[in-house]
Design a protein around this motif. Structure first.
Motif, mmCIF file in Angstrom:
data_model
loop_
_atom_site.group_PDB
_atom_site.id
_atom_site.type_symbol
_atom_site.label_atom_id
_atom_site.label_comp_id
_atom_site.label_asym_id
_atom_site.label_seq_id
_atom_site.Cartn_x
_atom_site.Cartn_y
_atom_site.Cartn_z
ATOM 1 N N PHE A 122 3.385 53.362 -22.212
ATOM 2 C CA PHE A 122 4.158 52.127 -22.297
ATOM 3 C C PHE A 122 3.452 51.184 -23.270
ATOM 4 O O PHE A 122 2.222 51.159 -23.344
ATOM 5 N N ASP A 123 4.226 50.415 -24.044
ATOM 6 C CA ASP A 123 3.630 49.507 -25.031
ATOM 7 C C ASP A 123 3.038 48.269 -24.355
ATOM 8 O O ASP A 123 3.012 48.167 -23.119
ATOM 9 N N ALA A 124 2.570 47.321 -25.158
ATOM 10 C CA ALA A 124 1.924 46.116 -24.633
ATOM 11 C C ALA A 124 2.862 45.293 -23.756
ATOM 12 O O ALA A 124 2.408 44.520 -22.909
ATOM 13 N N ASN A 125 4.175 45.467 -23.938
ATOM 14 C CA ASN A 125 5.170 44.773 -23.114
ATOM 15 C C ASN A 125 5.597 45.591 -21.907
ATOM 16 O O ASN A 125 6.522 45.201 -21.199
ATOM 17 N N GLY A 126 4.958 46.742 -21.721
ATOM 18 C CA GLY A 126 5.299 47.591 -20.588
ATOM 19 C C GLY A 126 6.561 48.401 -20.797
ATOM 20 O O GLY A 126 7.198 48.819 -19.834
ATOM 21 N N LEU A 127 6.925 48.661 -22.062
ATOM 22 C CA LEU A 127 8.170 49.351 -22.376
ATOM 23 C C LEU A 127 7.918 50.651 -23.127
ATOM 24 O O LEU A 127 6.903 50.801 -23.804
#
Length: 142
Positions: A25-30
């Motif tokens: 998941f990316d830094a935004n949790g996506l």
């Protein structure tokens, strides 16, 4: 070459929770989710999934995304009736994209088209290559 199999059996919650650790998941949790019609290979749409959306999708078989604009879970088809049933989910080699093989009911795009990829770069710029099958007003009137 190993044959590719499409699995329709739902995993256990324990298996899903364990394997979600493999998703980058990316830094935004996506993580990026690509929806593809399971039998034709048609790419329908791209959307984002957070951990809860991916978990719900894997456990229920009803595709769920994360709406960045609403900052909430978005169960595909809950307002339009144009649902996506999960046939199989695949994680790419880097763990940062999920391919969702789906059985799409109706259209996938909020513009009323079957696919969100209805524009093509041509010699004079973007060209529309498919017309809406239903009006957006009809999609969201119920």
């Amino acid at each position: 070459m190993k044959s590719v199999r499409q699995e329709t059996v739902r995993p256990t919650a324990e298996a899903v929770d364990r394997e979600l650790e493999r998703v980058a998941f990316d830094a935004n949790g996506l993580v990026c989710g690509i929806a593809q019609q399971h039998d034709s290979g048609e790419v329908l749409m791209v959307a984002w999934l957070n951990r809860d959306a991916l978990r719900e999708t894997l456990l229920t078989g009803q595709v769920c995304y994360w709406s960045r604009s609403r900052q909430s879970l978005w169960r595909k088809g809950e307002t339009s009736g144009q649902v996506q049933k999960l046939v199989a989910a695949r994680l790419d080699c880097d763990g940062d994209a999920v391919l969702l093989l789906v059985d799409q009911t109706g259209v996938a795009c909020h513009t009323g088209r079957r696919s969100c990829f209805y524009r093509q770069f041509g010699p004079n710029g973007l060209e529309t290559i498919s017309d809406p099958l239903v009006t957006p007003e009809a999609l969201y009137s119920h």
